[in-house]
Design a protein around this motif. Sequence first.
Motif, PDB file in Angstrom:
ATOM      1  N   SER A   1       5.747  -0.643   1.256  1.00 42.35           N
ATOM      2  CA  SER A   1       4.406  -0.478   1.814  1.00 42.35           C
ATOM      3  C   SER A   1       4.361   0.512   2.964  1.00 42.35           C
ATOM      4  O   SER A   1       5.227   0.504   3.846  1.00 42.35           O
ATOM      5  CB  SER A   1       3.843  -1.822   2.278  1.00 42.35           C
ATOM      6  OG  SER A   1       2.479  -1.663   2.621  1.00 42.35           O
TER       7      SER A   1
ATOM      8  N   LEU B   1       0.852  -1.192   0.000  1.00 40.45           N
ATOM      9  CA  LEU B   1       0.000   0.000   0.000  1.00 40.45           C
ATOM     10  C   LEU B   1       0.885   1.237   0.000  1.00 40.45           C
ATOM     11  O   LEU B   1       1.799   1.354   0.821  1.00 40.45           O
ATOM     12  CB  LEU B   1      -0.892   0.025   1.244  1.00 40.45           C
ATOM     13  CG  LEU B   1      -1.635   1.331   1.532  1.00 40.45           C
ATOM     14  CD1 LEU B   1      -2.659   1.629   0.434  1.00 40.45           C
ATOM     15  CD2 LEU B   1      -2.305   1.274   2.887  1.00 40.45           C
TER      16      LEU B   1
ATOM     17  N   HIS C   1      -2.622   0.079  -4.273  1.00 42.10           N
ATOM     18  CA  HIS C   1      -2.265  -1.263  -3.816  1.00 42.10           C
ATOM     19  C   HIS C   1      -1.750  -2.137  -4.949  1.00 42.10           C
ATOM     20  O   HIS C   1      -2.106  -1.942  -6.103  1.00 42.10           O
ATOM     21  CB  HIS C   1      -3.508  -2.014  -3.291  1.00 42.10           C
ATOM     22  CG  HIS C   1      -4.248  -1.332  -2.225  1.00 42.10           C
ATOM     23  ND1 HIS C   1      -4.056  -1.590  -0.893  1.00 42.10           N
ATOM     24  CD2 HIS C   1      -5.237  -0.411  -2.283  1.00 42.10           C
ATOM     25  CE1 HIS C   1      -4.889  -0.866  -0.182  1.00 42.10           C
ATOM     26  NE2 HIS C   1      -5.612  -0.133  -0.996  1.00 42.10           N
TER      27      HIS C   1
ATOM     28  N   HIS D   1      -7.904   3.964   0.506  1.00 43.15           N
ATOM     29  CA  HIS D   1      -6.726   4.036   1.373  1.00 43.15           C
ATOM     30  C   HIS D   1      -5.448   4.402   0.616  1.00 43.15           C
ATOM     31  O   HIS D   1      -4.428   4.678   1.237  1.00 43.15           O
ATOM     32  CB  HIS D   1      -6.510   2.692   2.086  1.00 43.15           C
ATOM     33  CG  HIS D   1      -7.665   2.317   2.953  1.00 43.15           C
ATOM     34  ND1 HIS D   1      -7.926   2.935   4.156  1.00 43.15           N
ATOM     35  CD2 HIS D   1      -8.648   1.406   2.777  1.00 43.15           C
ATOM     36  CE1 HIS D   1      -9.012   2.406   4.693  1.00 43.15           C
ATOM     37  NE2 HIS D   1      -9.465   1.492   3.876  1.00 43.15           N
TER      38      HIS D   1
ATOM     39  N   CYS E   1       1.683   0.573   4.864  1.00 44.35           N
ATOM     40  CA  CYS E   1       0.719  -0.068   5.764  1.00 44.35           C
ATOM     41  C   CYS E   1       1.508  -0.778   6.870  1.00 44.35           C
ATOM     42  O   CYS E   1       2.628  -1.239   6.635  1.00 44.35           O
ATOM     43  CB  CYS E   1      -0.112  -1.085   4.977  1.00 44.35           C
ATOM     44  SG  CYS E   1      -1.291  -2.017   5.972  1.00 44.35           S
ATOM     45  N   SER E   2       0.935  -0.892   8.036  1.00 49.29           N
ATOM     46  CA  SER E   2       1.624  -1.582   9.132  1.00 49.29           C
ATOM     47  C   SER E   2       1.912  -3.042   8.789  1.00 49.29           C
ATOM     48  O   SER E   2       2.844  -3.637   9.314  1.00 49.29           O
ATOM     49  CB  SER E   2       0.798  -1.500  10.417  1.00 49.29           C
ATOM     50  OG  SER E   2      -0.469  -2.087  10.226  1.00 49.29           O
TER      51      SER E   2
END
Length: 144
Positions: A89, A51, A135, A132, A91-92
């Motif tokens: 990414s 992401l 991706h 978000h 994202c976590s």
Amino acid sequence: MGKDSKPKDSGKGKGKQAAGGSDDGASKGKGKAGKSDGLGTCTYVKARHILCEKQGKINEAYKKLQDGWLNNGEKVPPAEFAKLAAEYSECSSGKKGGDLGWFPRGKMAGPFQDVAFSTTIGATSAPFKSTHGYHIILCEGRKN
């Protein structure tokens, strides 16, 4: 057991009717009436993703996938996808190689779910946009 008795195999799901119960890719192209390749008919999918907020950054990650595997007609190994997820990414999940684990239909929103459930096992999606950000998804398995 016999609750969902369909014309094929009623019962324990050993036949082609329940081919999605295995995540080894054996379900591809088997059984499920109506949709080819069984895409979109499973209940759960196992996926990794990258992401990024900016389209340029996701395109850079995708280019690395293309240069390394996709242009050669090969599938991206999960370990290599995980390295790129850790690098790119935002994202976590990037710290875990983008691993989202198994998730059911209905858990992820809109385009993310559509792409995750329609990407062939072992294949990588093209970059796409969601609410978000941008991706890339690697589908690792399907099951019912």
